[in-house]
Scaffold this motif. Structure first.
Motif, PDB file in Angstrom:
ATOM      1  N   LYS A 101      37.167   8.958 -35.771  1.00 56.14           N
ATOM      2  CA  LYS A 101      36.327   8.050 -34.702  1.00 56.14           C
ATOM      3  C   LYS A 101      35.908   6.558 -34.779  1.00 56.14           C
ATOM      4  N   LYS A 136      40.152  -0.772 -31.212  1.00 54.73           N
ATOM      5  CA  LYS A 136      38.884  -1.328 -29.498  1.00 54.73           C
ATOM      6  C   LYS A 136      38.262  -1.965 -29.767  1.00 54.73           C
ATOM      7  N   GLU A 157      39.199   4.475 -34.766  1.00 51.89           N
ATOM      8  CA  GLU A 157      39.978   4.369 -33.037  1.00 51.89           C
ATOM      9  C   GLU A 157      38.371   3.408 -32.592  1.00 51.89           C
ATOM     10  N   ASP A 158      37.175   3.630 -33.108  1.00 53.10           N
ATOM     11  CA  ASP A 158      36.498   2.568 -31.829  1.00 53.10           C
ATOM     12  C   ASP A 158      36.202   1.013 -32.788  1.00 53.10           C
TER      13      ASP A 158
END
Length: 225
Positions: free
Chosen positions: A152, A159, A155-156
């Motif tokens: 997670k 982004k 992924e952040d």
């Protein structure tokens, strides 16, 4: 088939970004490897145009094409300033991305683009499975939580990096546009000053000639009157 003057640049990584210059009448092509079931995301912006038309806003555009490994055209843009495309990959191979500036005869385009291949999350978990963790140190449920949290965070961070790259490209485009406008305003101001000086000099010469009887302009005015 490659066009004349076209350049080839292979890209093997899952995420790549680059700023390029596409000269008038030329095409720049890049290759990105991808596997079936992956998602290929492409985003580009034209951030500058040099030696273009008078209105710089109309020159911030480029033609874009995406080809499959077997040469089939998948995506085509005509004279776009920016775009974002997502393509679901159905076959393994090298996908070709081309930026075409043949429609411009004088303007060199500066293009920022980013290519991202969305990998399956299972591949990320498999890398952790290669490590030998002792059962005495960590329980299986704890490991699953750690791997999920790290995935997670990863992924952040991706982004965040993607949004920062977008803002950087937009800021660069706006700065280049402001610099072009600043140069145009300075040139126009210099032209106006020169015209004012010339007009003022002509007016002074004409007024003085009205009171000088021996001047040629005074004789002309006298004949006209």
């Amino acid at each position: 088939m490659l066009c004349a003057g076209e350049q080839k640049y292979p890209y093997d990584g899952p995420e790549n970004e680059l700023t390029i210059h596409v000269t008038p009448g030329s095409t720049e092509c890049f290759y990105q490897k991808a596997k079936a079931q992956q998602t290929l995301e492409i985003e580009y912006q034209v951030i500058d145009a040099n030696f273009g038309d008078v209105n710089i806003n109309q020159e911030l555009d480029i033609n874009f094409q995406l080809f499959s490994p077997n040469g089939k055209e998948l995506i085509s843009d005509f004279k776009q300033s920016d775009a974002n495309h997502r393509h679901e990959v159905k076959e393994d191979g090298d996908f070709k991305l081309c930026f075409d500036n043949h429609h411009s005869h004088f303007s060199t385009k500066t293009v920022y683009f980013e290519v991202f291949v969305d990998s399956d999350s299972d591949d990320y978990d498999e890398k952790w499975d290669d490590y030998d963790f002792s059962p005495e140190l960590l329980y299986n449920d704890t490991m699953d939580q750690i791997k999920s949290s790290i995935a997670k965070v990863r992924e952040d961070l991706n982004k965040i990096k993607h949004h920062q790259d977008q803002l950087k490209a937009i800021e660069s485009r706006d700065r280049n546009l402001q610099e072009h406008n600043f140069t145009s305003v300075n040139r126009f101001s210099i032209l106006i000053i020169i015209v004012m000086i010339v007009v003022g000099a002509i007016q002074i010469i004409m007024i003085r000639s009205l009171f000088e009887e021996h001047s040629k302009l005074h004789k002309v005015f006298k004949l006209l009157s």
